[in-house]
Design a protein around this motif. Sequence first.
Motif, short mmCIF file in Angstrom:
data_model
loop_
_atom_site.label_atom_id
_atom_site.label_comp_id
_atom_site.label_asym_id
_atom_site.label_seq_id
_atom_site.Cartn_x
_atom_site.Cartn_y
_atom_site.Cartn_z
N SER A 371 0.85 -1.19 0.00
CA SER A 371 0.00 0.00 0.00
C SER A 371 0.89 1.24 0.00
CB SER A 371 -0.90 0.00 1.23
OG SER A 371 -0.11 0.18 2.41
N GLU A 372 0.29 2.39 -0.18
CA GLU A 372 1.07 3.63 -0.19
C GLU A 372 1.80 3.81 1.14
OE1 GLU A 372 0.33 8.42 -0.91
OE2 GLU A 372 -1.09 6.95 -1.72
N GLU A 373 1.13 3.51 2.23
CA GLU A 373 1.75 3.63 3.54
C GLU A 373 2.89 2.62 3.69
OE1 GLU A 373 2.84 4.83 7.25
OE2 GLU A 373 1.51 5.85 5.82
N GLN A 374 2.67 1.41 3.19
CA GLN A 374 3.72 0.38 3.28
C GLN A 374 4.91 0.72 2.40
OE1 GLN A 374 1.30 -3.08 2.29
NE2 GLN A 374 1.56 -3.88 4.37
N GLN A 375 4.67 1.38 1.27
CA GLN A 375 5.78 1.80 0.43
C GLN A 375 6.68 2.77 1.19
OE1 GLN A 375 4.38 3.28 -3.36
NE2 GLN A 375 3.04 1.53 -3.67
N LYS A 376 6.07 3.64 1.94
CA LYS A 376 6.86 4.58 2.75
C LYS A 376 7.63 3.84 3.84
CE LYS A 376 3.74 8.49 1.91
NZ LYS A 376 2.77 9.44 2.51
N LEU A 377 6.96 2.86 4.45
CA LEU A 377 7.63 2.07 5.49
C LEU A 377 8.78 1.26 4.89
CD1 LEU A 377 4.55 0.73 7.50
CD2 LEU A 377 6.28 2.35 8.32
N SER A 378 8.58 0.72 3.70
CA SER A 378 9.63 -0.04 3.03
C SER A 378 10.83 0.84 2.73
CB SER A 378 9.08 -0.66 1.74
OG SER A 378 10.09 -1.34 1.03
N SER A 379 10.55 2.03 2.24
CA SER A 379 11.63 2.98 1.96
C SER A 379 12.35 3.38 3.25
CB SER A 379 11.07 4.21 1.26
OG SER A 379 10.44 3.87 0.05
N GLU A 380 11.57 3.58 4.29
CA GLU A 380 12.14 3.94 5.59
C GLU A 380 13.06 2.82 6.09
OE1 GLU A 380 10.48 4.08 10.15
OE2 GLU A 380 9.23 5.03 8.60
N TYR A 381 12.60 1.58 5.94
CA TYR A 381 13.42 0.44 6.39
C TYR A 381 14.70 0.34 5.57
CZ TYR A 381 15.18 -4.21 7.21
OH TYR A 381 16.01 -5.25 7.50
N THR A 382 14.59 0.51 4.25
CA THR A 382 15.77 0.42 3.39
C THR A 382 16.83 1.43 3.82
OG1 THR A 382 14.47 -0.34 1.49
CG2 THR A 382 16.62 0.64 1.02
N GLY A 383 16.40 2.67 4.02
CA GLY A 383 17.35 3.70 4.42
C GLY A 383 17.95 3.44 5.79
N ALA A 384 17.09 3.08 6.76
CA ALA A 384 17.56 2.88 8.13
C ALA A 384 18.44 1.64 8.25
CB ALA A 384 16.36 2.77 9.07
N SER A 385 18.08 0.55 7.56
CA SER A 385 18.88 -0.68 7.64
C SER A 385 20.24 -0.48 6.99
CB SER A 385 18.13 -1.85 6.99
OG SER A 385 17.90 -1.62 5.61
N THR A 386 20.27 0.27 5.89
CA THR A 386 21.55 0.57 5.25
C THR A 386 22.42 1.40 6.20
OG1 THR A 386 20.50 0.56 3.07
CG2 THR A 386 22.67 1.59 3.23
N GLY A 387 21.77 2.32 6.91
CA GLY A 387 22.50 3.14 7.88
C GLY A 387 23.10 2.30 9.00
N ILE A 388 22.33 1.33 9.50
CA ILE A 388 22.84 0.44 10.55
C ILE A 388 24.02 -0.36 10.03
CG2 ILE A 388 22.29 -1.61 11.92
CD1 ILE A 388 19.43 -0.49 12.16
N THR A 389 23.89 -0.89 8.82
CA THR A 389 24.97 -1.68 8.23
C THR A 389 26.26 -0.88 8.17
OG1 THR A 389 23.43 -3.00 6.90
CG2 THR A 389 25.72 -2.92 6.16
N TYR A 390 26.15 0.38 7.76
CA TYR A 390 27.34 1.21 7.61
C TYR A 390 27.89 1.72 8.94
CZ TYR A 390 27.53 1.14 2.56
OH TYR A 390 27.68 0.74 1.26
N GLU A 391 27.12 1.60 10.01
CA GLU A 391 27.68 1.89 11.32
C GLU A 391 28.72 0.85 11.71
OE1 GLU A 391 24.96 2.58 14.55
OE2 GLU A 391 23.49 3.53 13.22
N TYR A 392 28.48 -0.39 11.28
CA TYR A 392 29.37 -1.48 11.65
C TYR A 392 30.35 -1.84 10.52
CZ TYR A 392 26.33 -2.07 15.67
OH TYR A 392 25.63 -1.85 16.83
N ILE A 393 29.97 -1.54 9.28
CA ILE A 393 30.87 -1.74 8.14
C ILE A 393 31.11 -0.37 7.53
CG2 ILE A 393 31.15 -2.83 5.89
CD1 ILE A 393 29.27 -5.04 6.82
N ASN A 394 32.17 0.25 7.92
CA ASN A 394 32.46 1.64 7.56
C ASN A 394 32.62 1.78 6.05
OD1 ASN A 394 33.46 4.23 7.22
ND2 ASN A 394 34.68 4.17 9.08
N GLY A 395 31.71 2.55 5.44
CA GLY A 395 31.76 2.74 3.99
C GLY A 395 33.04 3.41 3.53
#
Length: 686
Positions: A371-395
Amino acid sequence: MTFLEERYELSCERIAEIAKTQEVFDRYKDYFGKTAQFLLLMKDTYQQVQAGYLQKASLEELRSMNHALYEDVLGENYGISYANPSVCCEKFGLLMGQMLSFLYAELRCMIPYVFEGMLEEQVIRMELFVEVYNAFAYACEEGLEAPDEKELKDTLYWFVSDYSEPAAEWRVRTQVDSDCDFATRIIMDSDLTDVRYLYQYGEYVTKETEQMAAFLATMPEEKIQMIADTYSEGYRIGFIKGNKDLSKKEIVDVRYVVGFERIVKAAIGNFEKMGLKPTVYRASASIFHKKGNLKIGYYGAVANKQFEYDHKDDIALFLDKKLVNRKLEVLRQAYEENKEKAAKYAGPAVIEVFGEEPFAPISKSEVCSLSEEQQKLSSEYTGASTGITYEYINGEERSFTIIAFPVPEIGERFEEIFEETIKINTLDYQSYERMQGIIIDTLNKASFVEVKGMNGNKTDMHIKLYPITDPDSQAIFENCVADVNIPVGEVFTSPVLEGTRGTLHVSRVFLNELEYHNLEMTFEDGKVRDYTCTNFDEEEKNKEYIKANVLYHYDSLPLGEFAIGTNTTAYMTAKKYDIGSRFPILIAEKTGPHFAVGDTCYSRSEDVKVYNEDGKEIVARDNSVSILRKTDPAKAYFGCHTDITIPYDELGSIIAYDEKGNSYPIIKEGRFVLKGCEELNEPFDK
């Protein structure tokens, strides 16, 4: 017997009972009967694997075993399979059909776990099936056709939520811990001249998979080593060019397609000389790990691309804010538990393939969609999970490399095309570096570039360039030779978003294995304003297709890269063999100008200084979105970067303009016109 083994035995006993007699409403008997039979096949296969059957069986026996595991989704069988959402929804209704089809698809993810001996992953899915069956059996006792849909959905939801923690820990650990060596042992310990080794993974194996492995098995050792050297050296040079210290790292993330083990084995030997141990993990199709159609890790042949496409958004059944928070929480926890190893992670080394039959998916109303709301949540998760990954794997400390080769599906001239691809991947980088340096010196004078199409291509783009203050020490474009992106052949930059505008159009393009017809995107201030294609009759479906698979559910994305490809040899190879539509992005992006939507090429390492071979610093590493990392990191990155290439035969012109209005033509009617770059036109003339 351990508690886990007891759970497994109890589940098997119950499933055997269900296979014999289904105490549910008539409409559901066939579903539960066939699904139970599939799970019993999993049980039998697990026992065979544990007993060493894979090492003793003949090739014909292994082929038969493999076919039986995937038979249900192959070819016409998919039209009557419960793995097909259309089949389930027609029989059980929309929501119930979607849930039962999801369940069946998730159970099919057990196949590789059976081969890896991952008992818990089998048990939790078997227990889920029994729990769902019991709900239907209880409803039948109460005189009801089926359990309440909301209650059934809750059962599935809590399965996804509860097991997110071990799923995240397993995925992170296999990425950063070389002791997780199931696939590594297959590569290093098997007789790679005996194609029976292919069946040890549990991945789908076709005659073309066998042909690929057999072809490499007959290749001279020195040629295998040359290919492996090109691949691993690109990785090493990527660290040097990026001013990153490889000696601080211990893990290389090796990704490939089953059949390429001989090259991978030689490359692992090279990486070991660099002080790196490999992690080699499977591209999981489970609800816990899938990322749309993307495959991250190693994988075998695809049994049915439509099946994968139909289930790419099954998370829509469950996705809410609570689940997003849960997934982010367990991801952080998983990295925290593996943080020492994650700090030693150097980045991925990828072998891509091309040549498979082009896939244009069928759009189905029965499949799960966000849904439109879920698309926003999916995008939010993509951005936040990538951020977490790069906290531990320094880009700023990691790098990567990617190389691509054809597979036998490309046609009868496969071996010839493979040899041509080796040549493309090993072109003289010094010649390209010199000619690309001339292009960069010209672009350094410019304030903007105009790109226009021809021969029906409607592209008309105005790209604003980063202003340099010292032409003697600075450059706008990076001179890309054979390092992280093999083969050679492009100059690229991060354009200034403000002032970048226009229309990008490609008549036919393949992005992440999906085909697009007349893909058209319009930009305003460097961001996607509108988009369409002609894949489907309904405009709404065209927009949904692009938003899901190019924009990754974001409402818009910035233009993260503008590049000019210079590998005319690759372009003419595509023409010679008529394989342009099958080139991967990796090679296709070198065969014309390309534009990438999403993050910049320097994503999460913008502050690392990068220099061209002439000593000039590339200063265009940021844009007005990525710079937000310093004030609002959640808005700076999107976790995606998709290159869209205009082929030379659709390219009318690339002309640079300085602030005084002086023009500097680079390409006209598909040919390079800068003095000193004439050699780039030679493949056209040949």
